[in-house]
Every structure is written in structure tokens, then in C-alpha cells.
Write an enzyme that holds these catalytic residues in place. Structure first.
Site, mmCIF file in Angstrom:
data_model
loop_
_atom_site.group_PDB
_atom_site.id
_atom_site.type_symbol
_atom_site.label_atom_id
_atom_site.label_comp_id
_atom_site.label_asym_id
_atom_site.label_seq_id
_atom_site.Cartn_x
_atom_site.Cartn_y
_atom_site.Cartn_z
ATOM 1 N N SER A 143 0.830 -1.198 0.000
ATOM 2 C CA SER A 143 0.000 0.000 0.000
ATOM 3 C C SER A 143 0.873 1.260 0.000
ATOM 4 C CB SER A 143 -0.971 -0.040 1.186
ATOM 5 O OG SER A 143 -1.995 0.922 1.061
ATOM 6 N N ASP A 223 -10.096 -5.791 -3.157
ATOM 7 C CA ASP A 223 -9.530 -4.723 -2.329
ATOM 8 C C ASP A 223 -10.452 -3.502 -2.388
ATOM 9 O OD1 ASP A 223 -7.915 -2.536 -1.388
ATOM 10 O OD2 ASP A 223 -6.110 -3.684 -1.864
ATOM 11 N N HIS A 256 -7.328 -6.115 1.133
ATOM 12 C CA HIS A 256 -6.155 -5.270 1.403
ATOM 13 C C HIS A 256 -5.408 -5.679 2.669
ATOM 14 C CE1 HIS A 256 -4.060 -1.603 0.208
ATOM 15 N NE2 HIS A 256 -4.060 -1.161 1.443
#
Length: 280
Positions: A143, A223, A256
Site C-alpha cells: 500500500s 480490495d 487489502h
């Protein structure tokens, strides 16, 4: 560096450490896994995402079995400077826990938020000085940390043999997380200067060409941040425009979280081990 905790795992040694950083002007914390054996070993640096400390990857990623098998030192630093005298923001996506792996130029962030210099300078020097390293290293992250891994590797190719990422913020100049952070840390007077911290724009400009034979990206198709924040299609388009090979694997059903990362971390460590142990 001061060792605060030690654990034996998969035959190697995991240490939690802290030190006073000359770069950030604050205490910094990290974890370091050293595989069994005398070494020397190549190094993989992991960069975590928003809100994380060094502990998220260390306890949740399940990386150390593969790291032990491949003979890799794994380093996981905190995501930002911290402390009572360090600037912060109530939001989760700015301030402490959200350093974005750049050197801030704007008040009140500039004195301490110098994560690019910390990771590419002081951290590497400390690890090479205090652990049995070969001097070869790679970088990966998730991320915000995926953004950091890509941009640091592209801006400092002499430091890293390879780079990969999980669900990276592919183009921070074109998503809400990045626009907010870059405005705060870098200011809005020279928006073109933001491009140096945008992986898609760097790749489109050819920063990876002739440096990295491949870049491995894993992205879950479930996600919740995929469309608005992560935008892997911008990386794909940049790679096609520049002739750079990037392997983007869309993983069905994955989100995620660290459940996603622990499912594919072995592939990433094998990807880096193959490049770290090849001709230098």
C-alpha cells in the site's frame, strides 16, 4: 541500536530494535530477522502501509520460514517518526504512521518527516554495520509501503537489486491519499516536483528501463481501495508506454489485509532471492 525483544523463529533470530535517528531527529524502531547460519546474507527491506508500525509485518506476514530457507535478512522499519514533539494530524492518512517514504519540505513536517533519507541512508548503513550482510539488498512493501518501495527503488537504483509490491499506491499524484499527503509534505507551489514520488510516472519516464528485469506486483481484486486509491491500471499503462516489464497479478477474492500478503509473501521472497544471489 538497542535490542528490546528477541525471538527464535524458523531457526533464525528476530530482533526488535530502537535507536536515536540522526536523520529524523527522533527515536526509530524496527525489526530485523537474521536467518540461521554464519552469513553473510543479502537483505530485504519491507515497508509497511498507513497506520502501521514495524510490528504489523513482523507478526502477521508469515515471512520468516521462506526468509530462513532462502537465507535472507528481513528488515521492517516503522512507517514514520513518532513522539510528543513530532507533528501529527488526527486523520489516519497524514502525520505519524503516514510518512509516505519521502522527505517533507513544508512546515510543520520538514524537521522530522525524512523517511526517504532514513530508509536509503541511515537505515541501510546501520544494518550493514551491525549485521552480517553481503551488501546486496532488495525492497518491497504494501500500500503506502508499496508506493515507497517502488519510488525508492526507482530513485535509488544503485541501492536495490530488485523491487516488488503488494497493492501499491501506484500513482499518488492521481489519488486522494497521495494528493492530500503530497500537498501537506511537499506543498502545492511546484506540483511537477511530486512526480519524483509517483511510481507510474517514473516508470512511464523510463526510470526502470535497463535497471530492473521485472517488477512483481500482487493486487487483490476484492480490495476496497482498488479503484479510488491504488489504480494498478496506471502502472500497467506506464509499463506498456515505456517498454518496462512489470508482472501484475490480480488475485481473485483477496482484500487489502495481511491475509492477502501472507498468502503470497513466499513468492515475493523467492523473486528477490533469485536476483540477490545472482551475479552482482
Amino acid at each position: 541500536m538497542e535490542t528490546t525483544k528477541t525471538h527464535v523463529v524458523h531457526g533464525g533470530t528476530l530482533r526488535y530494535l530502537k535507536h536515536d535517528s540522526a536523520t529524523t531527529g527522533t527515536p526509530m524502531t524496527l525489526s530485523v530477522f537474521v536467518p540461521p547460519g554464519e552469513g553473510p546474507f543479502p537483505v530485504v527491506i519491507w515497508l509497511s502501509g498507513l497506520t502501521c508500525t514495524e510490528d504489523n509485518f513482523t507478526t502477521k506476514a508469515g515471512a520468516y520460514r521462506a526468509a530462513a530457507e532462502h537465507g535472507l535478512i528481513v528488515v521492517a522499519p516503522d512507517t514514520s517518526p513518532r513522539g510528543d514533539g513530532v507533528a501529527d494530524d488526527p486523520a489516519y492518512d497524514l502525520g505519524q504512521g503516514a510518512g509516505f517514504y519521502l522527505d517533507a519540505t513544508q512546515a510543520p513536517w520538514a524537521p522530522h518527516f525524512r523517511m526517504e533519507s532514513y530508509v536509503t541512508g541511515e537505515l541501510i548503513d546501520l544494518i550493514d554495520a551491525q549485521f552480517p550482510t553481503t551488501g546486496a539488498r532488495s525492497i518491497l512493501g504494501h500500500s503506502m509501503g508499496g508506493h515507497g518501495a517502488l519510488t525508492l527503488a526507482l530513485n535509488h537504483p544503485e541501492l536495490f537489486q530488485s523491487v516488488s509490491a503488494f497493492a501499491p499506491i501506484s500513482s499518488p499524484t492521481r489519488c486522494p491519499w497521495g494528493e492530500k499527503a503530497f500537498t501537506a509534505y511537499l506543498g502545492s507551489d511546484d506540483v511537477a516536483a511530486w512526480n519524483r514520488h509517483d511510481a507510474a510516472r517514473l516508470i512511464e519516464a523510463g526510470a526502470a528501463r535497463g535497471v530492473y528485469d521485472d517488477i512483481l506486483i500482487d493486487q487483490g481484486d476484492a480490495d476496497s481501495f482498488l479503484t479510488d486509491q491504488l489504480k494498478p491500471d496506471l502502472l500497467k499503462a506506464a509499463a506498456e508506454a515505456s517498454g518496462q516489464k512489470i508482472t501484475i497479478r490480480m488475485q481473485p477474492g483477496y482484500d487489502h489485509s495481511y491475509f492477502f500478503m501472507t498468502s503470497f509473501i513466499d513468492d515475493h521472497l523467492a523473486f528477490h532471492a533469485a536476483r540477490l544471489k545472482g551475479p552482482q
